[in-house]
Design an enzyme around this catalytic site. Structure first.
Site, PDB file in Angstrom:
ATOM      1  N   ASP A 169       0.868  -1.171   0.000  1.00 26.78           N
ATOM      2  CA  ASP A 169       0.000   0.000   0.000  1.00 26.78           C
ATOM      3  C   ASP A 169       0.912   1.230   0.000  1.00 26.78           C
ATOM      4  O   ASP A 169       2.133   1.115   0.172  1.00 26.78           O
ATOM      5  CB  ASP A 169      -0.881  -0.040   1.250  1.00 26.78           C
ATOM      6  CG  ASP A 169      -1.669   1.234   1.455  1.00 26.78           C
ATOM      7  OD1 ASP A 169      -2.343   1.673   0.502  1.00 26.78           O
ATOM      8  OD2 ASP A 169      -1.604   1.798   2.563  1.00 26.78           O
ATOM      9  N   THR A 209      -2.382   0.913  -4.546  1.00 29.34           N
ATOM     10  CA  THR A 209      -2.904   2.052  -3.811  1.00 29.34           C
ATOM     11  C   THR A 209      -4.302   2.429  -4.278  1.00 29.34           C
ATOM     12  O   THR A 209      -4.656   2.218  -5.445  1.00 29.34           O
ATOM     13  CB  THR A 209      -1.961   3.265  -3.958  1.00 29.34           C
ATOM     14  OG1 THR A 209      -2.538   4.418  -3.328  1.00 29.34           O
ATOM     15  CG2 THR A 209      -1.698   3.583  -5.428  1.00 29.34           C
ATOM     16  N   SER A 210      -5.070   3.030  -3.381  1.00 26.71           N
ATOM     17  CA  SER A 210      -6.395   3.546  -3.728  1.00 26.71           C
ATOM     18  C   SER A 210      -6.314   4.927  -4.365  1.00 26.71           C
ATOM     19  O   SER A 210      -7.327   5.463  -4.809  1.00 26.71           O
ATOM     20  CB  SER A 210      -7.281   3.622  -2.479  1.00 26.71           C
ATOM     21  OG  SER A 210      -7.535   2.338  -1.964  1.00 26.71           O
ATOM     22  N   ASP A 226      -0.159   5.245   1.145  1.00 23.47           N
ATOM     23  CA  ASP A 226      -0.367   6.172   2.250  1.00 23.47           C
ATOM     24  C   ASP A 226      -0.433   5.433   3.582  1.00 23.47           C
ATOM     25  O   ASP A 226      -1.234   4.510   3.761  1.00 23.47           O
ATOM     26  CB  ASP A 226      -1.663   6.969   2.050  1.00 23.47           C
ATOM     27  CG  ASP A 226      -1.492   8.099   1.047  1.00 23.47           C
ATOM     28  OD1 ASP A 226      -0.479   8.812   1.130  1.00 23.47           O
ATOM     29  OD2 ASP A 226      -2.370   8.271   0.189  1.00 23.47           O
ATOM     30  N   ASP A 240      -1.772  -0.584   6.221  1.00 21.97           N
ATOM     31  CA  ASP A 240      -1.964   0.089   7.512  1.00 21.97           C
ATOM     32  C   ASP A 240      -3.410   0.384   7.857  1.00 21.97           C
ATOM     33  O   ASP A 240      -3.711   0.707   9.005  1.00 21.97           O
ATOM     34  CB  ASP A 240      -1.191   1.411   7.519  1.00 21.97           C
ATOM     35  CG  ASP A 240      -1.862   2.471   6.653  1.00 21.97           C
ATOM     36  OD1 ASP A 240      -2.174   3.559   7.180  1.00 21.97           O
ATOM     37  OD2 ASP A 240      -2.100   2.208   5.467  1.00 21.97           O
TER      38      ASP A 240
END
Length: 217
Positions: free
Chosen positions: A12, A109-110, A14, A166
């Site tokens: 991921d 990642t989103s 962020d 996270d």
């Protein structure tokens, strides 16, 4: 402490490789003020999710075109703002160690691609050759699509990879993909029960072993 054998790594961004907390909190704080929604409520839902999914969640009755416009405005503001972005401790060196050991690495990642690339560069973390962003999946986290796609870009199944995450939505996506999942940071949640955890990437050793690698730390 971790001791994991795998064939690829899925990251991921962020909160996992990059700390952009101030920017994210500022953007959602302004959104909350405009729509009379407590920023803490928004942040509790939004972390790890695509911006459009958060807008739809909190403004479900808004016309879809307007939902998209608001999401695009939020993203555009964040793309240009890289002030204060830093790496999660040890992230840049850890990614370099993996690449130097010929370990396949993907970013999942989103965030949209422009935002993701800007934040990684601002934090000084090398961008892997394989990148999955919000534009690349039909269903965002907590759906496992992103992690399944990231593994496929590496020529692997998700079950052959270790994923570092996270946020609750991202952790659920990683677990459901079948990847060995490691929590990064302090999050305590139902989804973190039984998962390995790191608080940064300093001191994690990487050793290659005949098409697989081992992480110890």
């Amino acid at each position: 402490m971790i001791d994991i054998v795998a064939s690829g790594v899925l990251f991921d961004m962020d909160g996992t490789l990059v700390d952009s907390t101030a920017i994210v909190e500022g953007a959602w704080g302004r959104f909350g003020a405009q729509h009379d929604i407590a920023p803490s409520t928004i942040l509790a839902f939004s972390h790890g999710r695509q911006t459009i999914d958060t807008v739809r969640h909190f403004l479900p009755d808004l016309d879809p075109t307007e939902q998209r416009r608001l999401a695009d405005e939020l993203v555009a503001d964040e793309v240009e703002n890289t002030h204060g972005i830093i790496e999660i401790p040890g992230a840049a060196a850890f990614v370099r160690r993996l690449v130097e050991a010929d370990v396949p690495v993907a970013l999942v990642t989103s965030a949209p691609r422009d935002l993701a690339l800007n934040r990684m560069r601002a934090a000084g973390v090398d961008v892997p050759e394989a990148v999955v962003t919000s534009e690349d999946v039909e269903h965002g986290k907590p759906h496992p699509d992103g992690y399944v796609r990231g593994a496929a870009l590496l020529g692997l199944r998700a079950e052959e990879c270790v994923a570092f995450e996270d946020a609750p939505a991202g952790l659920q996506a990683a677990v459901d993909s079948g990847a060995t999942t490691v929590v990064v940071g302090e999050l305590e949640d139902d989804v973190t029960i039984g998962l390995a955890r790191v608080h940064g990437f300093d001191g994690i050793e990487v050793s290659a072993e005949d098409g697989t690698f081992r992480l110890r730390g």
